[in-house]
Enzyme design. Structure first.
Site, PDB file in Angstrom:
ATOM      1  N   SER A   1      -4.930   2.645   4.122  1.00 48.83           N
ATOM      2  CA  SER A   1      -5.077   1.990   2.823  1.00 48.83           C
ATOM      3  C   SER A   1      -5.147   0.469   2.978  1.00 48.83           C
ATOM      4  O   SER A   1      -5.963  -0.202   2.333  1.00 48.83           O
ATOM      5  CB  SER A   1      -3.895   2.400   1.926  1.00 48.83           C
ATOM      6  OG  SER A   1      -4.006   1.832   0.651  1.00 48.83           O
TER       7      SER A   1
ATOM      8  N   HIS B   1       7.396  -7.265  -1.949  1.00 51.86           N
ATOM      9  CA  HIS B   1       7.128  -6.669  -0.642  1.00 51.86           C
ATOM     10  C   HIS B   1       8.096  -7.242   0.394  1.00 51.86           C
ATOM     11  O   HIS B   1       7.902  -7.022   1.608  1.00 51.86           O
ATOM     12  CB  HIS B   1       5.702  -6.998  -0.183  1.00 51.86           C
ATOM     13  CG  HIS B   1       4.617  -6.362  -0.985  1.00 51.86           C
ATOM     14  ND1 HIS B   1       4.676  -5.063  -1.416  1.00 51.86           N
ATOM     15  CD2 HIS B   1       3.422  -6.840  -1.423  1.00 51.86           C
ATOM     16  CE1 HIS B   1       3.571  -4.772  -2.090  1.00 51.86           C
ATOM     17  NE2 HIS B   1       2.806  -5.836  -2.110  1.00 51.86           N
TER      18      HIS B   1
ATOM     19  N   LYS C   1       0.803  -1.233   0.000  1.00 49.68           N
ATOM     20  CA  LYS C   1       0.000   0.000   0.000  1.00 49.68           C
ATOM     21  C   LYS C   1       0.834   1.281   0.000  1.00 49.68           C
ATOM     22  O   LYS C   1       0.378   2.341   0.441  1.00 49.68           O
ATOM     23  CB  LYS C   1      -0.998   0.048   1.175  1.00 49.68           C
ATOM     24  CG  LYS C   1      -1.799  -1.197   1.423  1.00 49.68           C
ATOM     25  CD  LYS C   1      -2.227  -1.930   0.205  1.00 49.68           C
ATOM     26  CE  LYS C   1      -3.297  -1.257  -0.601  1.00 49.68           C
ATOM     27  NZ  LYS C   1      -3.533  -2.023  -1.873  1.00 49.68           N
TER      28      LYS C   1
HETATM   29  P1  A3P Z   1      -5.342   4.427  -1.172  1.00 49.33           P
HETATM   30  O1  A3P Z   1      -5.952   3.185  -0.619  1.00 49.33           O
HETATM   31  O2  A3P Z   1      -4.907   5.368  -0.090  1.00 49.33           O
HETATM   32  O3  A3P Z   1      -6.203   5.089  -2.184  1.00 49.33           O
HETATM   33  P2  A3P Z   1      -0.175  -0.457  -3.598  1.00 49.33           P
HETATM   34  O4  A3P Z   1      -0.146  -0.318  -5.092  1.00 49.33           O
HETATM   35  O5  A3P Z   1       1.166  -0.424  -2.967  1.00 49.33           O
HETATM   36  O6  A3P Z   1      -1.032  -1.595  -3.188  1.00 49.33           O
HETATM   37  O7  A3P Z   1      -0.862   0.865  -3.036  1.00 49.33           O
HETATM   38  C1  A3P Z   1      -2.197   1.160  -3.303  1.00 49.33           C
HETATM   39  C2  A3P Z   1      -2.420   2.603  -2.906  1.00 49.33           C
HETATM   40  O8  A3P Z   1      -1.786   3.439  -3.890  1.00 49.33           O
HETATM   41  C3  A3P Z   1      -3.899   2.970  -2.904  1.00 49.33           C
HETATM   42  O9  A3P Z   1      -3.995   4.023  -1.936  1.00 49.33           O
HETATM   43  C4  A3P Z   1      -4.070   3.489  -4.324  1.00 49.33           C
HETATM   44  O10 A3P Z   1      -5.186   4.309  -4.494  1.00 49.33           O
HETATM   45  C5  A3P Z   1      -2.762   4.269  -4.492  1.00 49.33           C
HETATM   46  N1  A3P Z   1      -2.401   4.500  -5.902  1.00 49.33           N
HETATM   47  C6  A3P Z   1      -2.312   3.607  -6.895  1.00 49.33           C
HETATM   48  N2  A3P Z   1      -1.980   4.215  -8.047  1.00 49.33           N
HETATM   49  C7  A3P Z   1      -1.849   5.527  -7.766  1.00 49.33           C
HETATM   50  C8  A3P Z   1      -1.535   6.692  -8.550  1.00 49.33           C
HETATM   51  N3  A3P Z   1      -1.302   6.618  -9.847  1.00 49.33           N
HETATM   52  N4  A3P Z   1      -1.488   7.873  -7.901  1.00 49.33           N
HETATM   53  C9  A3P Z   1      -1.725   7.975  -6.573  1.00 49.33           C
HETATM   54  N5  A3P Z   1      -2.034   6.917  -5.795  1.00 49.33           N
HETATM   55  C10 A3P Z   1      -2.096   5.712  -6.386  1.00 49.33           C
END
Ligand code: A3P
Length: 286
Positions: A132, A102, A47
């Site tokens: 998140s 991860h 996340k």
């Molecule tokens: P939120 O749940 O706060 O919206 P990961 O990819 O490490 O699993 O993280 C997911 C988080 O990154 C989610 O956060 C998601 O919305 C956010 N995310 C994914 N792509 C993104 C982007 N292009 N810009 C900003 N946040 C992004």
């Protein structure tokens, strides 16, 4: 069909979701995987921007051409090394391989440390990571789940947190911060200046993209572009595994959403844990 359970497995003291990891897959990543000099690793605590960097790397390596991000799933383009499909997805892949993980540094491929392969490690404010992850555990049916947010925060701060917990994970990786083959990114900085960060990544990777290609990387890796890309938004994953009916994987994509979730008491508990765990580390968040 994959058996979905919210069970966790213990790998030398590290907790990981049992549905997508096995003892064999973790040992493969740690001890067997042969790192190549031109491998690129996308390292994150869950996340923290994993999918975002997957998209950016895919676009950089296609010089801004969107064919691959529009036709291939993100988890195929930049696979997780430690998951049960890691070996089959990576073993015979042509170079340069883009690899996601991860894993905390102590379980990272041992072979990496004898190569010139590169790591991009993205760090996000742990309070936002916690929020998140809380919502992600409603989406991903293989994640340990707590309906009660207070219970979730306590779990996040405990030694029972996944992948060794945010604190140990980030501290472990930061120990390598002076290595020339490591680049650290900040999720919050990426939000403020995506183009600047794309250019920084290109420089680190020795990739020379012209302005139009950089523009394409930026345009196609914004939150909205990725949310609308069926190859990156997990809409192809069946509901029994990823249920996005109530919460989207692309939930908010902002910095500071923790302020809408933490009570004063929770923030105090979190700040205290942060100060205890991170007292010897120079890393602060707004
Ligand atoms: P939120 O749940 O706060 O919206 P990961 O990819 O490490 O699993 O993280 C997911 C988080 O990154 C989610 O956060 C998601 O919305 C956010 N995310 C994914 N792509 C993104 C982007 N292009 N810009 C900003 N946040 C992004």
């Amino acid at each position: 069909m994959l058996q979905i359970s919210r069970e966790f497995m213990d790998f030398h003291g590290m907790k990981v979701p049992a549905t997508v990891h096995t003892e064999e897959s973790l040992n493969y990543a740690w001890k067997e995987f042969q790192t190549r000099d031109d491998d690129i690793f996308n390292v994150t605590f869950p996340k923290s921007g994993t999918t975002w960097v997957q998209e950016i790397l895919s676009l950089i390596y296609s010089n801004g051409d969107t064919t691959s991000v529009k036709t291939e799933y993100s988890w195929d383009r930049v696979p997780w090394i430690e998951q049960y499909l890691g070996r089959s997805r990576l073993e015979n892949r042509p170079s340069p391989r883009l690899i996601t993980t991860h894993l905390p540094v102590q379980f990272f491929p041992q072979s990496f440390f004898k190569t010139n392969a590169k790591i991009i490690c993205t760090i996000r404010n742990p309070k936002d990571v916690c929020v998140s992850l809380y919502y992600f555990s409603k989406v991903a049916q293989f994640m340990e789940y707590r309906e009660d947010f207070q219970e979730f925060v306590s779990l996040f701060l405990s030694e029972h947190a996944i992948f060794g917990g945010w604190f140990e994970h980030v501290k472990g990786w930061l120990k390598l911060k002076d290595k020339p083959n490591m680049l650290f990114l900040s999720y919050e900085e990426m939000l403020k200046d995506l183009r600047g960060n794309v250019i920084k990544i290109c420089k680190f990777l020795g990739k020379e993209l012209d302005d139009a290609a950089i523009d394409s990387v930026v345009t196609n890796s914004t939150f909205n572009a990725m949310k609308g890309n069926n190859m990156s938004n997990y809409s192809a994953v069946p509901n029994y595994l990823f249920n996005q009916d109530k919460v989207s994987f692309y939930r908010k994509g902002v910095a500071g959403d923790y302020k809408n979730h933490f009570t004063d008491a929770q923030e105090e508990e979190f700040d205290k844990a942060y100060q205890d765990f991170m007292k010897d580390v120079n890393l602060t968040f707004a």
